[in-house]
Scaffold this motif. Structure first.
Motif, PDB file in Angstrom:
ATOM      1  N   ILE A 118      45.816  23.925  95.180  1.00  8.86           N
ATOM      2  CA  ILE A 118      44.476  23.555  95.271  1.00  8.86           C
ATOM      3  C   ILE A 118      44.471  24.768  93.661  1.00  8.86           C
ATOM      4  O   ILE A 118      43.311  24.228  92.980  1.00  8.86           O
ATOM      5  N   ALA A 119      45.357  25.279  93.484  1.00 10.63           N
ATOM      6  CA  ALA A 119      45.124  26.114  92.341  1.00 10.63           C
ATOM      7  C   ALA A 119      44.240  25.328  91.106  1.00 10.63           C
ATOM      8  O   ALA A 119      44.037  26.036  90.320  1.00 10.63           O
ATOM      9  N   PRO A 120      45.764  24.527  91.077  1.00 11.33           N
ATOM     10  CA  PRO A 120      45.617  24.241  89.182  1.00 11.33           C
ATOM     11  C   PRO A 120      43.975  23.741  89.405  1.00 11.33           C
ATOM     12  O   PRO A 120      43.857  23.750  88.114  1.00 11.33           O
ATOM     13  N   PHE A 121      42.951  22.767  90.455  1.00 11.46           N
ATOM     14  CA  PHE A 121      42.305  21.833  90.091  1.00 11.46           C
ATOM     15  C   PHE A 121      40.625  23.703  89.985  1.00 11.46           C
ATOM     16  O   PHE A 121      40.771  23.441  89.010  1.00 11.46           O
ATOM     17  N   VAL A 122      41.155  25.111  90.460  1.00  9.86           N
ATOM     18  CA  VAL A 122      40.147  25.491  91.114  1.00  9.86           C
ATOM     19  C   VAL A 122      40.204  26.525  89.385  1.00  9.86           C
ATOM     20  O   VAL A 122      39.517  26.919  88.772  1.00  9.86           O
ATOM     21  N   GLU A 123      41.668  26.163  88.603  1.00  5.44           N
ATOM     22  CA  GLU A 123      41.491  27.234  87.592  1.00  5.44           C
ATOM     23  C   GLU A 123      41.262  26.132  85.902  1.00  5.44           C
ATOM     24  O   GLU A 123      40.287  26.767  85.328  1.00  5.44           O
ATOM     25  N   ALA A 124      40.971  24.992  86.582  1.00  5.01           N
ATOM     26  CA  ALA A 124      40.524  24.046  85.610  1.00  5.01           C
ATOM     27  C   ALA A 124      38.682  23.873  85.495  1.00  5.01           C
ATOM     28  O   ALA A 124      38.468  23.424  85.145  1.00  5.01           O
ATOM     29  N   GLY A 125      38.609  24.646  86.723  1.00  7.01           N
ATOM     30  CA  GLY A 125      37.002  24.774  87.030  1.00  7.01           C
ATOM     31  C   GLY A 125      36.799  22.936  87.905  1.00  7.01           C
ATOM     32  O   GLY A 125      35.048  22.448  87.393  1.00  7.01           O
ATOM     33  N   ILE A 126      37.551  21.968  88.437  1.00  8.18           N
ATOM     34  CA  ILE A 126      37.261  20.853  89.239  1.00  8.18           C
ATOM     35  C   ILE A 126      36.788  20.486  90.376  1.00  8.18           C
ATOM     36  O   ILE A 126      37.889  21.139  91.345  1.00  8.18           O
ATOM     37  N   PRO A 127      35.882  20.463  90.754  1.00  8.20           N
ATOM     38  CA  PRO A 127      35.632  20.504  92.049  1.00  8.20           C
ATOM     39  C   PRO A 127      36.749  19.725  92.649  1.00  8.20           C
ATOM     40  O   PRO A 127      36.539  18.554  91.992  1.00  8.20           O
ATOM     41  N   THR A 128      36.605  20.512  94.265  1.00  2.92           N
ATOM     42  CA  THR A 128      37.739  19.765  95.077  1.00  2.92           C
ATOM     43  C   THR A 128      37.341  19.074  96.719  1.00  2.92           C
ATOM     44  O   THR A 128      36.590  20.523  96.867  1.00  2.92           O
ATOM     45  N   SER A 129      37.562  18.054  96.806  1.00  2.00           N
ATOM     46  CA  SER A 129      37.217  17.687  98.322  1.00  2.00           C
ATOM     47  C   SER A 129      38.575  17.842  99.173  1.00  2.00           C
ATOM     48  O   SER A 129      39.932  17.699  99.123  1.00  2.00           O
ATOM     49  N   HIS A 130      38.134  18.728 100.185  1.00  2.38           N
ATOM     50  CA  HIS A 130      38.635  19.171 101.802  1.00  2.38           C
ATOM     51  C   HIS A 130      39.149  17.475 102.844  1.00  2.38           C
ATOM     52  O   HIS A 130      37.926  17.889 103.139  1.00  2.38           O
ATOM     53  N   HIS A 131      40.271  16.722 102.798  1.00  2.00           N
ATOM     54  CA  HIS A 131      39.985  16.104 104.152  1.00  2.00           C
ATOM     55  C   HIS A 131      40.841  16.615 105.378  1.00  2.00           C
ATOM     56  O   HIS A 131      41.940  16.937 104.999  1.00  2.00           O
ATOM     57  N   ASN A 132      40.163  16.875 106.420  1.00  4.13           N
ATOM     58  CA  ASN A 132      40.828  17.088 107.421  1.00  4.13           C
ATOM     59  C   ASN A 132      40.059  16.865 108.563  1.00  4.13           C
ATOM     60  O   ASN A 132      38.964  16.958 108.648  1.00  4.13           O
ATOM     61  N   CYS A 133      40.385  15.362 109.530  1.00  2.00           N
ATOM     62  CA  CYS A 133      39.973  15.438 110.444  1.00  2.00           C
ATOM     63  C   CYS A 133      39.827  16.662 111.768  1.00  2.00           C
ATOM     64  O   CYS A 133      40.868  17.240 111.957  1.00  2.00           O
ATOM     65  N   GLY A 134      39.022  16.439 112.742  1.00  5.08           N
ATOM     66  CA  GLY A 134      38.544  17.171 114.269  1.00  5.08           C
ATOM     67  C   GLY A 134      39.122  18.189 113.998  1.00  5.08           C
ATOM     68  O   GLY A 134      37.355  18.778 113.356  1.00  5.08           O
ATOM     69  N   MET A 135      38.625  19.642 114.802  1.00  9.69           N
ATOM     70  CA  MET A 135      38.041  20.676 114.432  1.00  9.69           C
ATOM     71  C   MET A 135      39.361  21.515 114.000  1.00  9.69           C
ATOM     72  O   MET A 135      39.598  22.094 114.140  1.00  9.69           O
ATOM     73  N   LEU A 136      38.299  21.259 112.830  1.00 13.58           N
ATOM     74  CA  LEU A 136      38.526  22.099 111.576  1.00 13.58           C
ATOM     75  C   LEU A 136      37.907  23.761 111.923  1.00 13.58           C
ATOM     76  O   LEU A 136      38.152  24.610 110.993  1.00 13.58           O
ATOM     77  N   GLU A 137      36.985  24.045 112.752  1.00 14.46           N
ATOM     78  CA  GLU A 137      36.259  24.990 112.287  1.00 14.46           C
ATOM     79  C   GLU A 137      37.003  26.075 112.143  1.00 14.46           C
ATOM     80  O   GLU A 137      36.570  27.429 111.052  1.00 14.46           O
TER      81      GLU A 137
END
Length: 330
Positions: free
Chosen positions: A205-224
């Motif tokens: 994810i670092a390239p998006f974070v460094e570019a200031g681009i908001p990013t989604s994470h997809h993960n089903c189930g018990m991710l808590e």
């Protein structure tokens, strides 16, 4: 009447801002852009992915692609270097050409998001696509260093793609998907995640974070158990954020993470004896539970084979009820 388009309204939660009305997962979503070889979800029938893994469509998974059962390409993690090779097409991509082609056809009213990983998933799922679920998990226990080496090999290729995507497309959002949990518990421990997968995700994810681009994470189930980690990495939204997690508690603890989804797609809404009014009431309930204060986009529906009239009817009730409440909520 709303003053913001669905795209503008959805982008507000991606930037940590208050939306004008309740967004919906997929609002402003446009066609997938990027190298044709990476447009995983557009495949039909049986196909080999870029690694040589055969995929088939599965009707019971909403006709989504899954690795062909019994046709895995890697049976010994210590031999991965003999099997997993850099896809040749990567050296022939004319990024400027395909970006110019895609962006000329892009509708600016949709969110500019592009295929930015190799294949349809990342890392843990890729390992399981190579080896099968059981052998992938065994490899994580028995040969963690070999798994790390393989994952870093995949990471290097994904980073190459991500940097080109950012340079040539200037996307408005980024995304990363890697299902590491089922309904009742994660597939792996927090300790295994921290050892093997967290460094990979963080670099991914670092390239998006460094570019200031908001990013989604997809993960089903018990991710808590992993939510503190994905927040620390810099993800802005999580989908489908299913209710086996304490979504209200997560929203209170991590207001910087948008909750996208919040719907039990496998619960009573799927039961034949559940009435239309009960389905509609559950839809309203989830909006009332998660929408206060913003930081939420509704995502609800049940899965079914293409053309399944039962799923189509229920999804119609859910969508109609959400549309009735979304614009007057805030």
């Amino acid at each position: 009447m709303p003053t913001l388009t669905p795209k503008e309204n959805y982008m507000r939660i991606m930037r940590g801002e208050m939306p004008e009305y309740v967004p919906r997962m997929g609002d402003g979503g446009g066609p997938q852009m990027g190298p044709d070889q990476l447009k995983f979800q557009e495949w039909e029938g049986e196909h080999l992915d870029v690694w040589g893994v055969p995929y088939v469509r599965e009707l019971n998974a909403n006709n989504g692609p899954i690795p062909k059962p019994g046709a895995f390409i890697l049976d010994d993690i210590t031999k991965w270097r003999d099997v997993i090779k850099r896809p040749a097409f990567l050296d022939d991509i004319d990024w400027q050409f395909i970006a110019d082609r895609d962006l000329a056809a892009w509708d600016p009213s949709t969110i500019k998001s592009v295929a930015a990983t190799i294949g349809g998933q990342a890392y843990f799922q890729t390992l399981c696509a190579f080896m099968g679920f059981d052998m992938g998990l065994i490899a994580c226990f028995e040969e963690p260093e070999e798994v790390k080496d393989l994952m870093n090999f995949v990471l290097d290729i994904n980073l190459e793609i991500r940097h080109n995507v950012i340079k040539y497309y200037q996307p408005e959002t980024g995304n990363q998907a890697d299902d590491i949990a089922h309904e009742l518990a994660p597939f792996i421990s927090v300790e295994m995640f921290e050892d093997i997968f967290e460094p990979i995700w963080r670099a991914d994810i670092a390239p998006f974070v460094e570019a200031g681009i908001p990013t989604s994470h997809h993960n089903c189930g018990m991710l808590e158990p992993f939510i503190p980690h994905i927040v620390a990495m810099g993800y802005n939204a999580w989908n489908p954020a299913e209710p086996m997690n304490d979504l209200v508690g997560i929203k209170q603890r991590f207001p910087q993470l948008a909750i996208v989804g919040g719907f039990d797609s496998n619960g009573p809404v799927c039961w034949p004896e559940t009435t239309e009014e009960e389905v509609r009431a559950y839809t309203r309930q989830q909006v009332d539970l998660l929408a206060p204060g913003g930081g939420y986009a509704f995502g609800g529906g049940i899965m079914g084979a293409p053309g399944d009239p039962f799923a189509a009817e229920r999804n119609g009730w859910i969508s109609d009820e959400f549309e009735k409440v979304r614009y007057n909520y805030y």
